[in-house]
Structure formats: C-alpha cells, structure tokens
Design an enzyme around this catalytic site. Structure first.
Site, PDB file in Angstrom:
ATOM      1  N   ASP A   7       0.717  -1.232  -0.495  1.00  0.00           N
ATOM      2  CA  ASP A   7      -0.243  -0.048  -0.197  1.00  0.00           C
ATOM      3  C   ASP A   7       1.266   1.304   0.102  1.00  0.00           C
ATOM      4  O   ASP A   7       2.035   0.755  -0.258  1.00  0.00           O
ATOM      5  CB  ASP A   7      -0.840   0.374   1.058  1.00  0.00           C
ATOM      6  CG  ASP A   7      -0.333   0.452   2.339  1.00  0.00           C
ATOM      7  OD1 ASP A   7       0.476   0.225   2.425  1.00  0.00           O
ATOM      8  OD2 ASP A   7      -1.441   0.143   3.264  1.00  0.00           O
ATOM      9  N   CYS A  64       2.727  -2.998   4.041  1.00  0.00           N
ATOM     10  CA  CYS A  64       2.213  -1.617   4.493  1.00  0.00           C
ATOM     11  C   CYS A  64       2.746  -0.993   5.276  1.00  0.00           C
ATOM     12  O   CYS A  64       3.843  -0.868   6.078  1.00  0.00           O
ATOM     13  CB  CYS A  64       0.818  -2.244   4.759  1.00  0.00           C
ATOM     14  SG  CYS A  64       0.789  -3.133   6.296  1.00  0.00           S
ATOM     15  N   THR A  66       2.999  -0.949   8.387  1.00  0.00           N
ATOM     16  CA  THR A  66       3.829  -1.823   9.981  1.00  0.00           C
ATOM     17  C   THR A  66       3.638  -3.455   9.375  1.00  0.00           C
ATOM     18  O   THR A  66       4.037  -3.758   9.506  1.00  0.00           O
ATOM     19  CB  THR A  66       2.338  -1.554  10.631  1.00  0.00           C
ATOM     20  OG1 THR A  66       0.603  -2.442  10.635  1.00  0.00           O
ATOM     21  CG2 THR A  66       1.957  -0.159  11.310  1.00  0.00           C
ATOM     22  N   HIS A  97       9.272 -23.734   9.421  1.00  0.00           N
ATOM     23  CA  HIS A  97       8.256 -24.200  10.427  1.00  0.00           C
ATOM     24  C   HIS A  97       7.023 -24.051   9.757  1.00  0.00           C
ATOM     25  O   HIS A  97       6.334 -24.670  10.377  1.00  0.00           O
ATOM     26  CB  HIS A  97       8.158 -23.609  11.705  1.00  0.00           C
ATOM     27  CG  HIS A  97       9.743 -24.294  12.974  1.00  0.00           C
ATOM     28  ND1 HIS A  97       9.150 -24.722  14.147  1.00  0.00           N
ATOM     29  CD2 HIS A  97      11.333 -25.350  12.445  1.00  0.00           C
ATOM     30  CE1 HIS A  97      10.672 -24.579  14.733  1.00  0.00           C
ATOM     31  NE2 HIS A  97      11.487 -24.771  13.262  1.00  0.00           N
ATOM     32  N   HIS A 132       5.939 -30.136  10.798  1.00  0.00           N
ATOM     33  CA  HIS A 132       5.903 -29.219  10.833  1.00  0.00           C
ATOM     34  C   HIS A 132       4.166 -29.260   9.503  1.00  0.00           C
ATOM     35  O   HIS A 132       4.177 -28.379   9.200  1.00  0.00           O
ATOM     36  CB  HIS A 132       6.750 -28.278  10.695  1.00  0.00           C
ATOM     37  CG  HIS A 132       8.077 -27.900  11.849  1.00  0.00           C
ATOM     38  ND1 HIS A 132       7.575 -27.823  12.617  1.00  0.00           N
ATOM     39  CD2 HIS A 132       9.181 -28.112  10.995  1.00  0.00           C
ATOM     40  CE1 HIS A 132       8.581 -27.300  13.574  1.00  0.00           C
ATOM     41  NE2 HIS A 132       9.434 -27.928  12.666  1.00  0.00           N
TER      42      HIS A 132
HETATM   43  C1  RB5 Z   1      -2.057   2.529   6.240  1.00  0.00           C
HETATM   44  O1  RB5 Z   1      -1.978   4.722   6.361  1.00  0.00           O
HETATM   45  C2  RB5 Z   1      -1.457   1.916   7.447  1.00  0.00           C
HETATM   46  O2  RB5 Z   1      -2.971   2.185   8.488  1.00  0.00           O
HETATM   47  C3  RB5 Z   1      -1.624   0.463   6.953  1.00  0.00           C
HETATM   48  O3  RB5 Z   1      -0.443   0.952   5.667  1.00  0.00           O
HETATM   49  C4  RB5 Z   1      -0.431  -0.126   7.553  1.00  0.00           C
HETATM   50  O4  RB5 Z   1       0.071   0.500   8.304  1.00  0.00           O
HETATM   51  C5  RB5 Z   1      -2.238  -0.965   8.188  1.00  0.00           C
HETATM   52  O5  RB5 Z   1      -1.962  -1.913   9.189  1.00  0.00           O
END
Ligand code: RB5
Length: 144
Positions: A7, A64, A66, A97, A132
């Site tokens: 994203d 993304c 995080t 695993h 596994h």
């Molecule tokens: C987008 O702002 C952010 O929420 C997305 O990239 C991600 O971190 C969501 O888990």
C-alpha cells in the site's frame, strides 16, 4: 518468479526490495502501488495472494506501514500462510516451521538494510517438513 505488492505506507521500501531481488537475478512481478496515493491494503493483499494461489510464483511479499493490516488480510484468504517478519530469526522460522507462502513487512517499521536481510534470510532457508507439515495441514483444515 516472486510477486510483491504494497500500500502507500510502504511503496518506497517495496521498490528497494524489488531492486534487491533484481540485483540477485530474481524475476519479480510488481503489483504496485508506485506512489503515496492512499489505497486500501486488503485490496493489495487480494491481488498478490490470488497470484500466490495460482501456483505460478515461488512466494509473495506484502508491505504496508506496519505489515500488520496486510498480513491480517492475507491470512483471511484460503491457502495463504502469511508471516509478518520483523527480524531475520522470524524470517528463518517462517520458512523452516511454517513454510510461509507470503511474508509481510512494515515500511514504517524496517529500514532498507534490515528489510533486505530479512528477505534474504527467508529465501536462504528451507522448510523442515515432518511434524511442521502436519501442523500446516491443521492450519488449512481451519479454513473449512
Ligand atoms: C495506512 O495508513 C496504514 O494503516 C497501513 O499501511 C498499515 O500500517 C495497516 O496495518
């Protein structure tokens, strides 16, 4: 061939990883995104995971901000075992695993060198099979 998508929260780290893979001679299918225009990470997860489930790719990479949201979305899709990997150790275990067929990384969490090392750790490790595989079979039995 490896398929990758992110994203807007990680498109820069995605491009670092695409270049890293290409420099190793690995073919990459880059599903975008290519700029900071806001998109919804479940849509990216769906595109990449459908390609992984086609069987035409070695594995998938999702990013993304995080890595959390996109990994949660990916793991809702039957057939997908997506591992959120923030360390090289976790990446090794995700292959040994869990035989993850998708890894997720956070563009706002990882620096470029660590992200490349994590990806290398995953690619340089083999699935151990045995007990596994039986556990993986149980994971997919939960889909039914
Ligand atoms: C987008 O702002 C952010 O929420 C997305 O990239 C991600 O971190 C969501 O888990």
């Amino acid at each position: 061939m490896i398929v990758i998508g992110s994203d807007h929260g990680a498109f820069e780290l995605k491009s670092v990883l695409v270049e890293h893979l290409k420099s190793k001679g690995v073919e990459v299918c880059d599903c975008g995104v290519f700029d900071a225009t806001s998109v919804d990470y479940p849509d990216v997860a769906q595109v990449v995971c459908e390609k992984v489930n086609s069987g035409n790719y070695e594995f998938g990479i999702l990013l993304c901000g995080t890595g959390i949201g996109i990994s949660i979305a990916a793991n809702k899709i039957d057939g997908i075992r997506c591992a959120l990997v923030n360390t090289e150790y976790a990446a090794e275990k995700a292959k040994q695993h869990n035989n993850a067929n998708v890894i997720a990384l956070g563009g706002r969490v990882l620096g470029p060198d660590l992200a490349k090392n994590i990806l290398d750790a995953f690619m340089n490790t083999s699935f151990e099979g045995g007990r596994h595989q039986m556990r993986i079979d149980k994971i997919h039995a939960l889909e039914k």
